[in-house]
Write a protein that holds these residues in place. Structure first.
Motif, PDB file in Angstrom:
ATOM      1  N   ARG A  36       0.806  -1.225   0.000  1.00 58.11           N
ATOM      2  CA  ARG A  36       0.000   0.000   0.000  1.00 58.11           C
ATOM      3  C   ARG A  36       0.840   1.276   0.000  1.00 58.11           C
ATOM      4  NH1 ARG A  36      -3.079  -2.859  -1.638  1.00 58.11           N
ATOM      5  NH2 ARG A  36      -5.193  -3.397  -0.964  1.00 58.11           N
ATOM      6  N   LEU A  37       2.138   1.186  -0.222  1.00 56.32           N
ATOM      7  CA  LEU A  37       2.967   2.380  -0.280  1.00 56.32           C
ATOM      8  C   LEU A  37       2.624   3.173  -1.539  1.00 56.32           C
ATOM      9  CD1 LEU A  37       6.421   0.867   0.772  1.00 56.32           C
ATOM     10  CD2 LEU A  37       4.863   2.212   2.186  1.00 56.32           C
ATOM     11  N   ARG A  38       2.119   4.381  -1.382  1.00 56.71           N
ATOM     12  CA  ARG A  38       1.663   5.165  -2.531  1.00 56.71           C
ATOM     13  C   ARG A  38       2.813   5.427  -3.505  1.00 56.71           C
ATOM     14  NH1 ARG A  38      -2.728   7.854  -3.806  1.00 56.71           N
ATOM     15  NH2 ARG A  38      -3.631   7.378  -1.754  1.00 56.71           N
ATOM     16  N   GLY A  39       2.600   5.012  -4.749  1.00 57.32           N
ATOM     17  CA  GLY A  39       3.611   5.192  -5.776  1.00 57.32           C
ATOM     18  C   GLY A  39       4.726   4.163  -5.738  1.00 57.32           C
ATOM     19  N   TRP A  40       4.698   3.279  -4.732  1.00 62.15           N
ATOM     20  CA  TRP A  40       5.785   2.307  -4.570  1.00 62.15           C
ATOM     21  C   TRP A  40       5.256   0.885  -4.445  1.00 62.15           C
ATOM     22  CZ3 TRP A  40      11.075   3.101  -4.616  1.00 62.15           C
ATOM     23  CH2 TRP A  40      11.495   4.439  -4.732  1.00 62.15           C
ATOM     24  N   ARG A  41       4.085   0.628  -4.974  1.00 63.57           N
ATOM     25  CA  ARG A  41       3.507  -0.708  -4.872  1.00 63.57           C
ATOM     26  C   ARG A  41       4.420  -1.775  -5.474  1.00 63.57           C
ATOM     27  NH1 ARG A  41      -1.759  -2.877  -8.196  1.00 63.57           N
ATOM     28  NH2 ARG A  41      -2.220  -4.727  -6.927  1.00 63.57           N
ATOM     29  N   ARG A  42       5.011  -1.504  -6.617  1.00 58.14           N
ATOM     30  CA  ARG A  42       5.962  -2.421  -7.242  1.00 58.14           C
ATOM     31  C   ARG A  42       7.405  -1.991  -6.993  1.00 58.14           C
ATOM     32  NH1 ARG A  42       2.001  -6.102  -7.748  1.00 58.14           N
ATOM     33  NH2 ARG A  42       0.452  -5.519  -9.309  1.00 58.14           N
ATOM     34  N   ARG A  43       7.654  -0.687  -7.009  1.00 63.18           N
ATOM     35  CA  ARG A  43       9.029  -0.208  -6.916  1.00 63.18           C
ATOM     36  C   ARG A  43       9.690  -0.561  -5.588  1.00 63.18           C
ATOM     37  NH1 ARG A  43       9.567   5.840  -7.945  1.00 63.18           N
ATOM     38  NH2 ARG A  43       7.536   5.912  -6.912  1.00 63.18           N
ATOM     39  N   ALA A  44       8.915  -0.656  -4.508  1.00 63.38           N
ATOM     40  CA  ALA A  44       9.510  -1.028  -3.221  1.00 63.38           C
ATOM     41  C   ALA A  44      10.159  -2.411  -3.304  1.00 63.38           C
ATOM     42  CB  ALA A  44       8.438  -1.017  -2.130  1.00 63.38           C
ATOM     43  N   TRP A  45       9.511  -3.315  -4.026  1.00 65.26           N
ATOM     44  CA  TRP A  45      10.037  -4.670  -4.171  1.00 65.26           C
ATOM     45  C   TRP A  45      11.207  -4.696  -5.157  1.00 65.26           C
ATOM     46  CZ3 TRP A  45       8.635  -8.233  -0.773  1.00 65.26           C
ATOM     47  CH2 TRP A  45       7.472  -7.972  -0.031  1.00 65.26           C
ATOM     48  N   VAL A  46      11.152  -3.829  -6.165  1.00 65.76           N
ATOM     49  CA  VAL A  46      12.279  -3.720  -7.089  1.00 65.76           C
ATOM     50  C   VAL A  46      13.520  -3.221  -6.343  1.00 65.76           C
ATOM     51  CG1 VAL A  46      13.156  -2.542  -9.146  1.00 65.76           C
ATOM     52  CG2 VAL A  46      10.789  -3.349  -9.084  1.00 65.76           C
ATOM     53  N   LEU A  47      13.350  -2.183  -5.526  1.00 58.55           N
ATOM     54  CA  LEU A  47      14.467  -1.619  -4.773  1.00 58.55           C
ATOM     55  C   LEU A  47      15.053  -2.640  -3.795  1.00 58.55           C
ATOM     56  CD1 LEU A  47      16.270   0.711  -3.827  1.00 58.55           C
ATOM     57  CD2 LEU A  47      14.387   1.440  -2.316  1.00 58.55           C
ATOM     58  N   GLY A  48      14.196  -3.223  -2.954  1.00 61.23           N
ATOM     59  CA  GLY A  48      14.680  -4.181  -1.973  1.00 61.23           C
ATOM     60  C   GLY A  48      15.308  -5.403  -2.610  1.00 61.23           C
ATOM     61  N   GLY A  49      14.709  -5.877  -3.688  1.00 59.75           N
ATOM     62  CA  GLY A  49      15.229  -7.052  -4.368  1.00 59.75           C
ATOM     63  C   GLY A  49      16.598  -6.814  -4.970  1.00 59.75           C
ATOM     64  N   PHE A  50      16.774  -5.652  -5.623  1.00 58.23           N
ATOM     65  CA  PHE A  50      18.076  -5.356  -6.222  1.00 58.23           C
ATOM     66  C   PHE A  50      19.159  -5.212  -5.148  1.00 58.23           C
ATOM     67  CE2 PHE A  50      16.303  -4.177 -10.448  1.00 58.23           C
ATOM     68  CZ  PHE A  50      17.255  -4.816 -11.225  1.00 58.23           C
TER      69      PHE A  50
END
Length: 419
Positions: free
Chosen positions: A96-110
């Motif tokens: 539910r992070l606004r604007g980071w629904r997918r990007r949060a996982w991209v950042l943490g994963g990388f």
């Protein structure tokens, strides 16, 4: 960022009406380039170990058991991804992070995958290497589910062939450029793993800073977490499962043939410098794959067909494997690299678009894409290779790879809702 200067165009790809869904606006060239660069970083982490770096590391750590160690590490990575991808997909759908629904996982994963990857080459204990590879695979799974879902979230159907090409073509570029880096620029085992891990993280930065995830609206908001843990039922989603089966087989056959290519060059062809020979084949493969990859995505979008492209792609790759099985020479290997590149380029540019078009539930896109991505990481390739090489040789291995890939291409015609 998403360019909203054009409205959605009608799309006759489907042979039956798709469920009601908010229509994404056309994405810009800049968005596609940033998306492609992020995939390039991920493919560096995924492709190089399976194609070259794991085999080279195994030869240093355990020269007498290099085949067994290589198979174990590749199989271990496959199992971690197989288990992690569906779970991480469910979590991404519910972020539910606004604007980071997918990007949060991209950042943490990388960050997890890249930093762990950078440490692998300095290890000499198989157990420590296995632990780090597991962490790399977990980070890869997080990026994989999030970036894959971005296509369904933000790209209209009439551009999904191009978005699929932006996802797939960097896979070949990563392999070729990465091979140059790890064989010519930084040939040291420890340094090569470190530079690739850091480079992968850097490639994600433009996409993370230059895009924003849309929030799910209305009935696209995922419901109960427990319900999402149940896999889609087979009956109403047969197209989804046939597309999954096709992808699994084509990828497994390709991996069977390519993972052990370094050993084929050294043990069968007896080339003087297997590393240099591998680099030449990959560069030839790159040219062919780059040409057919982007062209395949454009033609698929314009002709509004997907299945025939998948069949042609599988047939070209199967022919490449048969060439190596029947004529195991250096000249034949060059021809096989061309065929394999043409076929895999087309497959990469079309298959993801087809899969995205048959997703069963738009409230669980990352989960459903995660299931397909997890299935393609079933450890079929190392198991098949181990079985075949235990009783036969590399020529028989390539014959088996050809059969697997051709079967995958034929089965795509079991999909009925996409042309």
């Amino acid at each position: 960022m998403v360019n909203v200067d054009r409205a959605h165009e009608p799309d006759p790809l489907h042979t039956r009406a798709a469920p009601s869904d908010p229509v994404p606006s056309r994405v810009s060239i800049g968005w596609l380039l940033r998306f492609a660069l992020a995939w390039f970083g991920l493919w560096l982490l995924i492709m190089l170990p399976g194609q070259f770096m794991t085999a080279k590391l195994a030869a240093v750590v355990a020269p007498d058991g290099k085949v067994a160690l290589t198979s174990f590490l590749i199989g271990e990575a496959s199992v971690v991804i197989l288990v992690a991808v569906p779970v991480l997909g469910v979590l991404s759908d519910r972020t539910r992070l606004r604007g980071w629904r997918r990007r949060a996982w991209v950042l943490g994963g990388f960050l997890l995958a890249g930093s762990s990857f950078a440490l692998v080459g300095f290890q000499r204990e198989p157990v420590t290497i296995a632990v780090l590879i597991a962490l790399v695979s977990l980070g890869q799974a997080a990026v994989l589910v999030a970036l894959s879902a971005v296509i369904a979230d933000q790209v209209p159907r009439f551009q999904r062939g191009r978005a699929s090409a932006a996802m797939g073509v960097p896979q070949v570029l990563a392999l070729a450029i990465g091979m140059v880096v790890v064989t010519m620029l930084v040939p040291d085992v420890g340094g090569s793993w470190a530079i690739i891990g850091l480079l992968a993280i850097a490639c994600a930065v433009p996409f993370l800073l230059g895009s924003r995830d849309p929030q799910p609206q209305g009935d696209a908001v995922p419901q109960r977490f427990s319900a999402a843990l149940r896999i889609p039922p087979l009956g109403p989603n047969h197209d989804y499962y046939w597309a999954m089966t096709s992808r699994v087989l084509v990828n497994a056959g390709n991996l069977v043939g390519t993972t052990y290519l370094l050993f084929f060059l050294s043990d069968v062809l007896a080339v003087d410098d297997p590393d240099a020979g591998m680099l030449v084949l990959i560069l030839v493969y790159l040219v062919a794959c780059g040409f057919s990859g982007w062209l395949g995505g454009l033609l698929s979008d314009r002709l509004r067909i997907r299945r025939m492209f998948v069949l042609v792609a599988a047939a070209l790759q199967a022919t490449a494997a048969l060439v190596l099985a029947v004529v195991p020479t250096w000249d034949a290997s060059i021809a096989a690299a061309v065929l394999l590149g043409l076929g895999y380029g087309v497959f990469l540019s079309v298959d993801q678009a087809l899969v995205t078009d048959v997703l069963p539930d738009r409230t669980n896109r990352a989960r459903d894409l995660g299931l397909i991505n997890a299935a393609q990481h079933l450890p079929i390739a190392p198991l098949v290779a181990w079985l075949v090489l235990s009783v036969a040789g590399y020529r028989e291995l390539y014959a088996v790879a050809a059969v697997i890939m051709l079967l995958g291409g034929i089965l795509i015609f079991r999909v009925r809702s996409v042309r």
